[in-house]
Design an enzyme around this catalytic site. Structure first.
Site, short mmCIF file in Angstrom:
data_model
loop_
_atom_site.label_atom_id
_atom_site.label_comp_id
_atom_site.label_asym_id
_atom_site.label_seq_id
_atom_site.Cartn_x
_atom_site.Cartn_y
_atom_site.Cartn_z
N HIS A 1 -41.06 19.94 66.81
CA HIS A 1 -39.98 19.08 66.32
C HIS A 1 -40.09 18.87 64.82
CE1 HIS A 1 -40.11 17.85 70.69
NE2 HIS A 1 -38.89 18.33 70.53
N LYS B 1 -45.55 19.43 74.26
CA LYS B 1 -45.11 18.53 73.20
C LYS B 1 -46.04 18.62 71.98
CE LYS B 1 -41.48 16.26 74.88
NZ LYS B 1 -41.60 14.86 75.29
#
Length: 401
Positions: free
Chosen positions: A90, A72
């Site tokens: 992201h 992540k």
């Protein structure tokens, strides 16, 4: 080259890791000049000792590593300047909440390689957790069905290690002859169908799904042209839809009349029409009572019962179509919604093993063969303080425009 396996710092915690102890040991045996160090972590699915048992060193100091690999996003304050990083940033869809990550990578002269941007020469993604999202999403949706109707209570997916464990749990339960619609034709939908096949639900044609009655659970798979149609009634093709999405509208209402459970595995492009609308869900002949929105597009997404993402800790909520608002998942008027947006985190061991296999076989060799297939070059988002040519479209996003 020395790689560092960084610990996950994002909250809620993610227990996955790119390299399991076994796969990392195999990588070190495969590439003679490769070194590795693992940052200790109290949450990783594989304990620190499992790496130590493979003679892989552990250290809180990764400053001498060339490449740092995580899953992540890395908090900006923890990004080390002048390194190569792999993680899901992201940012490539211009996600507002992560602009600072890209700005920091540029400011700190970091070479950012996003797992999502690792593609082959045909632009097909090499790394993704779609299959595991589908597997866990299908299980959670069927668990929601049991809870809603007080038929059975299943353990949460996060309490188990393997896909086989989920299937074994489902096979022990009694399911009435429900009809399940699955959208999509990618890794997510195939993960969903892996669970449905495992629990012995029968796959049937769309025609039979719409017209026949069954005495066992059945499902059908819907692709994009099954749930969209041209507004003008003209010939609808996938190519035309992708070129002119504004000319299309939902053709899903025919499924709402016969479907008990919807599990989504489709890809949704911003600007495409809705698939499942409030009006459909509020119709007197709507049968859908459980929606597992594995795709989970929240902001102006295609499934209007998805008001927000749910969480692993609190996976279910109710959607009241008459009021267009959230209620308790077991409210008498509620359609039960499962919309967790980080589903693979619930099956961290399986997901990590799949991740590591791909990274070992498809990504790591590029560092030792001069990137002959341009895998790293295509995937590099930032380098030498600039966006690479492939990602210059992100400049206005970086600038906050």
């Amino acid at each position: 080259m020395k790689i560092g396996i960084i610990k996950e710092r994002k909250s809620p915690p993610d227990r996955r890791v790119v390299f399991t102890p076994e796969i990392l040991a195999k990588a070190l045996q495969t590439f003679d000049t490769l070194e590795a160090v693992v940052e200790p972590s109290p949450i990783r699915i594989f304990p620190d000792q499992a790496y130590a048992d493979k003679n892989i060193p552990l250290s809180d100091d990764l400053s001498d590593c060339d490449v740092l690999i995580g899953v992540k996003e890395v908090p900006v304050e923890d990004l080390i300047p002048n390194k190569t990083y792999f993680f899901f940033s992201h940012t490539i869809k211009e996600q507002e909440y992560n602009r600072g990550i890209l700005q920091t990578c540029l400011a700190k002269n970091i070479r950012l390689i996003d797992h999502e941007t690792l593609v082959d020469e045909n632009n097909k993604r090499l790394i993704g957790f779609g299959r595991y999202a589908g597997i866990v999403g299908a299980y959670n949706t069927l668990r929601a069905f049991g809870l809603k109707y007080e038929l059975f209570t299943l353990k949460k997916a996060e309490q188990m290690l393997h896909t086989e464990d989920l299937i074994a749990q489902l096979k022990k339960q009694y399911f009435p002859p429900i009809k399940i619609a699955v959208t999509g034709n990618g890794k997510v939908s195939h993960g969903i169908m892996e669970i449905l096949n495992g629990m012995k639900a029968k796959k049937v044609s769309i025609e039979h799904f719409l017209t026949q009655k069954y005495d066992i659970p059945v499902y059908t798979q819907l692709e994009v042209m099954d749930y969209y149609k041209r507004k003008d009634g003209g010939e609808a093709t996938k190519a035309d839809f992708y070129a002119n999405p504004e000319q299309y509208e939902s053709n899903f209402e025919r499924f709402t009349k016969v479907t008990d459970v919807l599990i989504t595995g489709h890809f949704f492009k911003h600007g495409s029409p809705k698939i499942l609308t409030r009006a459909m869900l509020n119709a007197i002949d709507n049968k859908i009572q459980v929606v597992g929105d594995v795709s989970c597009d929240v902001d102006h997404g295609p499934i209007e019962s998805t008001l927000r993402a749910s969480t692993i800790a609190d996976p279910l909520y109710g959607y009241h179509p008459g009021k267009n608002e959230e209620v308790a998942f077991d409210h008498p008027a509620a359609i039960t919604v499962m919309a967790i947006d980080n589903l693979p985190c619930e099956l961290p061991k399986d997901a990590s093993e799949g991740f590591g296999d791909v990274f070992l076989n498809a990504i790591l060799p590029a560092f030792f063969n001069n990137d002959k297939d341009q895998i790293l070059a295509r995937a590099t988002v930032t380098q030498d303080g600039h966006l690479t040519e492939r990602f210059t479209y992100l400049q206005d996003y970086v600038d906050g425009k």
